[in-house]
Design an enzyme around this catalytic site. Structure first.
Site, mmCIF file in Angstrom:
data_model
loop_
_atom_site.group_PDB
_atom_site.id
_atom_site.type_symbol
_atom_site.label_atom_id
_atom_site.label_comp_id
_atom_site.label_asym_id
_atom_site.label_seq_id
_atom_site.Cartn_x
_atom_site.Cartn_y
_atom_site.Cartn_z
ATOM 1 N N ASP A 18 1.375 -0.754 9.425
ATOM 2 C CA ASP A 18 1.695 0.463 10.184
ATOM 3 C C ASP A 18 3.200 0.760 10.097
ATOM 4 O OD1 ASP A 18 1.355 2.569 11.905
ATOM 5 O OD2 ASP A 18 0.950 1.369 13.690
ATOM 6 N N GLY A 32 3.613 -4.675 10.909
ATOM 7 C CA GLY A 32 2.698 -4.840 9.775
ATOM 8 C C GLY A 32 2.640 -3.617 8.874
ATOM 9 N N ILE A 91 0.825 -1.225 0.000
ATOM 10 C CA ILE A 91 0.000 0.000 0.000
ATOM 11 C C ILE A 91 0.855 1.270 0.000
ATOM 12 C CG2 ILE A 91 -0.317 0.332 2.502
ATOM 13 C CD1 ILE A 91 -3.360 0.686 1.839
ATOM 14 N N SER A 147 -7.313 -4.938 10.579
ATOM 15 C CA SER A 147 -7.489 -5.914 11.680
ATOM 16 C C SER A 147 -7.171 -7.370 11.334
ATOM 17 C CB SER A 147 -8.926 -5.877 12.261
ATOM 18 O OG SER A 147 -9.083 -4.823 13.166
ATOM 19 N N THR A 148 -6.818 -7.650 10.077
ATOM 20 C CA THR A 148 -6.670 -9.068 9.707
ATOM 21 C C THR A 148 -5.252 -9.611 9.903
ATOM 22 O OG1 THR A 148 -6.125 -8.624 7.387
ATOM 23 C CG2 THR A 148 -8.457 -8.851 7.952
ATOM 24 N N GLY A 149 -4.345 -8.765 10.372
ATOM 25 C CA GLY A 149 -2.979 -9.232 10.626
ATOM 26 C C GLY A 149 -2.840 -9.642 12.083
ATOM 27 N N VAL A 150 -2.021 -8.911 12.804
ATOM 28 C CA VAL A 150 -1.770 -9.194 14.223
ATOM 29 C C VAL A 150 -3.076 -9.172 15.038
ATOM 30 C CG1 VAL A 150 -0.543 -8.354 16.269
ATOM 31 C CG2 VAL A 150 0.536 -8.241 14.056
#
Ligand code: ADP
Length: 175
Positions: free
Chosen positions: A35, A33, A12, A118-121
């Protein structure tokens, strides 16, 4: 006019849009991630601006400049941690998408790219999260008159990518 909805498998931080969304944490001071990738690509000035924001509650969003990123803005939203689905996780994730779209609209961003918040860690199941992502955006667009031109859902793994593609195909069949 309805914006174009695009599904991409990409980093991204490389996408040229008016605003990219960051799946941040409550501190807004960076993390792992997506971020971490966004902070690395934007440079230290992003962290400096984030320090002035006093964090962000789960389900809400705050906007900064994009600094060294190709995007003009970063909209930082804090997705819910998945605790099994009975702790309001769905509503909080819906709220993330809505808050981001509202902020994008208020700042006249016409092209926006979302990661799979929200789908990672944070552990939100990828299929449910993809459904919520597409539905929240579709709902928002049917409720408000916007001048968005393009909304991109960015997947970072093949499973998420295929989930988005499947859901968009299902939606197109219904139209
Ligand atoms: P969260 O804490 O909200 O779960 P993560 O950053 O751990 O956030 O993961 C959110 C999603 O972003 C995951 O699907 C992950 O694969 C994806 N992701 C990680 N890095 C990038 C990147 N550079 N570009 C796009 N998506 C990314």
């Amino acid at each position: 006019m309805r914006p174009i909805i695009e599904i991409l498998m990409a980093d991204i931080t490389k996408i040229e849009v008016d605003a990219i969304i960051n799946a941040a944490n409550n501190s807004l001071l960076g993390g792992g991630g997506v971020d971490g990738a966004i902070h690395r690509a934007a440079g230290p000035e992003l962290l400096e601006e984030c320090r002035s924001l006093n964090g962000c509650e789960t389900g809400f969003a705050k906007i900064t400049k994009g600094y060294n990123l190709p995007s003009k803005f970063v909209i930082h939203t804090v997705g819910p941690v998945w605790f099994g689905g009975t702790f309001g996780e769905e509503d909080l994730l819906i709220s993330c998408y809505e808050e981001c779209l509202q902020l994008a609209f208020a700042n006249r961003a016409k092209s926006i790219a979302f990661p799979a918040i929200s789908t990672g860690v944070y552990g939100f199941p990828a299929d449910q999260a993809a459904f919520i992502a597409l539905n929240s955006v579709t709902e928002f667009l049917s409720r408000y008159e916007t001048d968005f031109e393009k909304i991109i859902f960015v997947a970072y793994d093949i499973k998420t990518y295929e989930e988005y593609v499947r859901l968009v195909a299902d939606n197109d069949e219904e139209d």
